[in-house]
Design an enzyme around this catalytic site. Structure first.
Site, PDB file in Angstrom:
ATOM      1  N   GLU A  28       0.794  -1.239   0.000  1.00 47.75           N
ATOM      2  CA  GLU A  28       0.000   0.000   0.000  1.00 47.75           C
ATOM      3  C   GLU A  28       0.825   1.287   0.000  1.00 47.75           C
ATOM      4  O   GLU A  28       0.551   2.198   0.781  1.00 47.75           O
ATOM      5  CB  GLU A  28      -0.959   0.001   1.201  1.00 47.75           C
ATOM      6  N   GLU A  43      -6.707 -10.609  -0.694  1.00 47.10           N
ATOM      7  CA  GLU A  43      -7.532 -10.258   0.475  1.00 47.10           C
ATOM      8  C   GLU A  43      -9.010 -10.161   0.083  1.00 47.10           C
ATOM      9  O   GLU A  43      -9.715  -9.230   0.454  1.00 47.10           O
ATOM     10  CB  GLU A  43      -7.056  -8.922   1.089  1.00 47.10           C
TER      11      GLU A  43
END
Length: 338
Positions: free
Chosen positions: A138, A245
């Protein structure tokens, strides 16, 4: 205690054996409460939080491996693969990593020395057991023209800490597959930035092997066209893709409702349709997708309870809170067999 699993149901890991691994995120509690479900349907697991920096090295030089070891031991017991998550992140990282004794920011050299110690210790410990790592997580800016989000990493080291992390992870385990992992990966603006960053790493010769698409999706978005465009764009770099995810929230991200105490039948059906469409699409790209990992296994435990709306239950998985198959499970299993 986990609920009784119907052993006549097709195992997800078997019906998708010719396509990709089927994984689930776990924690020390769910490897007990969901043990039977996990062992039956999944052939890969990821630690939800237990391998993040703050969990493994809360204080300098003080490593706490108990929970991570328990998850790896669980995987070994059931012959599962393990994905490591995550080595370098702006979040869940303790301040000491970035600070000198007076509380100011450390030099780049000191940051790199601490980073090397952490990555070599962690990746080295699990090199026989963890086949893939989310090395960097991220770092892309969500909005605007800036490529990277601002963080203490960028403040101290600029963009180059990213390639450095991959180099250190590769040194620690030359056999591990190394991934860059991010969310909103199908949003066109962010897709272009993720592509640009990874392309840069590839051009620099960084040891990166894959891109992790977090795939925190919902009933209404992203569109299948955007998901397809993202898969094709990333795959053009010649790297493996993994969904890392996956969950399908019952609510659009900006939906703040809190009135639902159980999932209505019409939303359960919409979710089944959504999963069916998604897995049809993923199956088309089985040559470039190596694994599909759900961020959990069943509706009794999900990070989406209370996030982003406090006090709200969510039902994002193929199995309900008693670990029984939902309509979405049957649609997905059907896709696998078709």
């Amino acid at each position: 205690m986990s609920s009784v699993i119907n052993r006549n149901e097709p195992k997800l890991k078997e019906v998708f054996a010719d396509c990709f691994q089927i994984g689930a995120a776990v924690n020390p509690r769910t490897i007990q409460t969901q043990e039977e479900l996990l062992a039956y349907h999944f052939n890969s697991i990821t630690a939800e939080n237990e391998m993040k920096f703050v969990s493994l090295q809360p204080e300098e030089g003080k490593f706490t491996f108990g929970d991570a070891d328990a998850i790896v031991d669980f995987a070994k017991r059931y012959g599962m693969q393990v994905r490591g998550h995550t080595l370098v992140w702006h979040n869940q990282t303790t301040d000491w990593l970035f600070e000198d004794r007076s509380g100011g920011l450390v030099s780049k050299e000191t940051l790199y020395a601490r980073m090397k110690e952490h990555i070599h210790t962690v990746v080295g410990r699990y090199k026989e057991h963890i086949y893939a790592w989310d090395v960097v997580n991220e770092v892309i800016a969500d909005e605007g023209q800036a490529l990277l989000r601002e963080s203490k990493w960028t403040e101290i080291a600029g963009i180059e800490f990213i390639a450095k992390a991959f180099e250190l992870a590769h040194e620690a385990d030359p056999n591990a597959l190394l991934f860059y992992n991010d969310y909103n990966e199908s949003n066109p603006l962010k897709r272009e930035k993720i592509y640009r960053l990874v392309q840069l790493l590839v051009e620099q010769g960084a040891p990166i092997h894959g891109i992790g698409l977090q795939a925190h999706w919902n009933l209404y978005g992203p569109s299948l066209d955007d998901i397809r465009a993202a898969i094709e764009k990333y795959a053009s770099l010649g790297l493996q893709l993994q969904l890392t995810e996956l969950d399908v929230s019952m609510f659009a991200f900006d939906d703040k409702r809190t009135d639902l105490k159980e999932a209505p039948a019409e939303l359960i059906e919409l979710q089944a349709q959504r999963y069916e469409q998604m897995f049809k699409l993923l199956k088309e790209y089985k040559d470039v997708i190596g694994a599909v990992t759900f961020w959990g296994a069943a509706d009794d435990y999900t990070w989406l309870d209370n996030f982003p709306v406090h006090g709200r239950k969510n039902w994002p998985f193929l199995f309900d809170d008693r670990h029984q198959p939902k309509p979405a499970y049957y649609r997905v299993a059907e896709v696998a067999g078709s």
